[in-house]
Design an enzyme around this catalytic site. Structure first.
Site, short mmCIF file in Angstrom:
data_model
loop_
_atom_site.label_atom_id
_atom_site.label_comp_id
_atom_site.label_asym_id
_atom_site.label_seq_id
_atom_site.Cartn_x
_atom_site.Cartn_y
_atom_site.Cartn_z
N ARG A 111 54.89 80.05 66.70
CA ARG A 111 56.04 80.21 67.60
C ARG A 111 55.87 81.52 68.35
NH1 ARG A 111 61.00 77.84 63.80
NH2 ARG A 111 60.03 75.79 63.43
N GLN A 126 56.11 75.71 56.43
CA GLN A 126 57.22 75.13 55.69
C GLN A 126 56.84 73.76 55.14
OE1 GLN A 126 60.24 75.17 58.79
NE2 GLN A 126 59.85 73.06 59.34
N GLU A 250 68.27 82.59 55.17
CA GLU A 250 68.13 81.14 55.34
C GLU A 250 66.81 80.65 54.73
OE1 GLU A 250 67.00 78.03 58.83
OE2 GLU A 250 68.35 79.66 59.42
#
Length: 336
Positions: A111, A126, A250
């Protein structure tokens, strides 16, 4: 890295050698539990996709994917995935998975526009997972039951880490709480969304913040979500309180995916109805894709939290601004 947190008198509980061993412990233990609890099968997944398919995750809509031309195919364009949110649903159909069955995979992404800090990196890793459900499963209780299963796997992994490394004692509540973004706005009207998450994390210890993507009463969004994978009324984030950083943390973003009605509604809300021309959206609209629930669980995020690290760069290799590398080194944070 404007939001870099440098905890005072920080010292990692594990040296570099033991950190590497502990990372493997976390990943091996958790993914086995995840697969068992959600009835998932591991599959191979793409690192890049054809942009014409519409399979790439648009995230918040402004992030630029890493692209490259394929020499052998007349320099045809390819995009490195941002996530596999849409591809997984397509794969469940292609591979013939039935109701109650699902898949998971290791997802690696770049990203390039990420604003890096303690928990954000331009490299994303992930566990991406997706599971076939029925029309009757598209409700809040089914979503909550799935969240509880995932949180239970996190608790058991934390216990396994503590057994192997007694110096690591992650204090998590036995049960995860649930709160919607609208309830948080009502409770903390003068706070920003991130401040609300910090308050909720400190209050509950572990919380699933639900209903992310739509606009709140004040006309703003709690956080951005692409309009064409999660149903904004049936999604959320698993957030825990991180004592090392003294903030919300998170670990997972997940949700029940859009059906035809919610897809059209959300695309209209974002003025993105032009996406209906893509192959993925066409398949969804004509009923060719299964109804699903799915999400992403940060591998480095989970390792960072359970190994009580102050920076995600202590459990993964990436590239950081040189000035921040120096700041971290001076603060006792050893970036890999």
């Amino acid at each position: 890295m404007e939001n870099l947190i440098l905890p005072k008198q920080y010292k990692s509980e594990l040296n570099l050698h033991d950190t590497q061993l502990a990372i493997k412990t976390v990943k091996d233990f958790f993914q086995a539990l995840l697969a068992q609890r959600l009835h998932l099968t591991r599959v191979s997944a793409p690192l890049f996709v054809d942009p014409a398919t519409g399979l790439n995750d648009n995230l918040n809509g402004y992030e630029r994917p890493v692209t490259f031309g394929i020499k052998e195919q007349d320099d045809k364009n390819a995009e490195v995935v941002h996530s596999l949110a849409k591809w997984k649903r397509y794969a469940l159909k292609k591979y013939g998975f039935q109701v109650g069955e699902g898949i998971y995979t290791d997802m690696n992404a770049i990203r390039r526009d990420e604003i890096t800090d303690n928990i954000h990196s331009i490299f994303v890793d992930q566990w991406d997972w997706e599971k076939v459900i029925t029309t009757e499963d598209r409700n809040e209780e089914y979503l909550k039951a799935t969240v509880r299963s995932i949180y239970g796997a996190i608790l058991r992994t934390a216990a396994a880490v503590k057994e192997k490394y007694p110096v690591l004692d992650t204090k998590l509540p036995d049960f995860i709480s649930f709160v919607s973004t609208y309830e948080l706005e009502e409770k903390y009207p003068d706070m920003t969304p991130k401040e609300r998450e910090n308050a909720a994390a400190k209050e509950y210890g572990a919380v699933f913040v639900m209903k992310i993507g739509g606009r709140l009463k004040n006309g703003e969004k709690h956080d951005g979500r692409a309009p064409d994978y999660d149903d904004w009324s049936l999604n959320g984030d698993i957030i825990v309180y991180n004592p090392v950083l003294d903030s919300a943390f998170e670990i997972s973003s997940m949700g029940i995916r859009v059906d035809r009605e919610s897809l059209v509604s959300q695309l209209k809300a974002e003025n993105a109805e032009d996406r209906l021309k893509y192959e993925f959206h066409t398949l969804l609209m004509n009923g060719s894709l299964p109804l699903t629930i799915g999400g992403g669980i940060g591998q480095s995020r989970l390792c960072m939290f359970l190994l009580q690290k102050a920076h995600i760069g202590e459990v993964q290799v990436s590239i950081w601004p040189e000035r921040e590398v120096k700041k971290c080194k001076a603060a006792g944070i050893a970036l890999l």
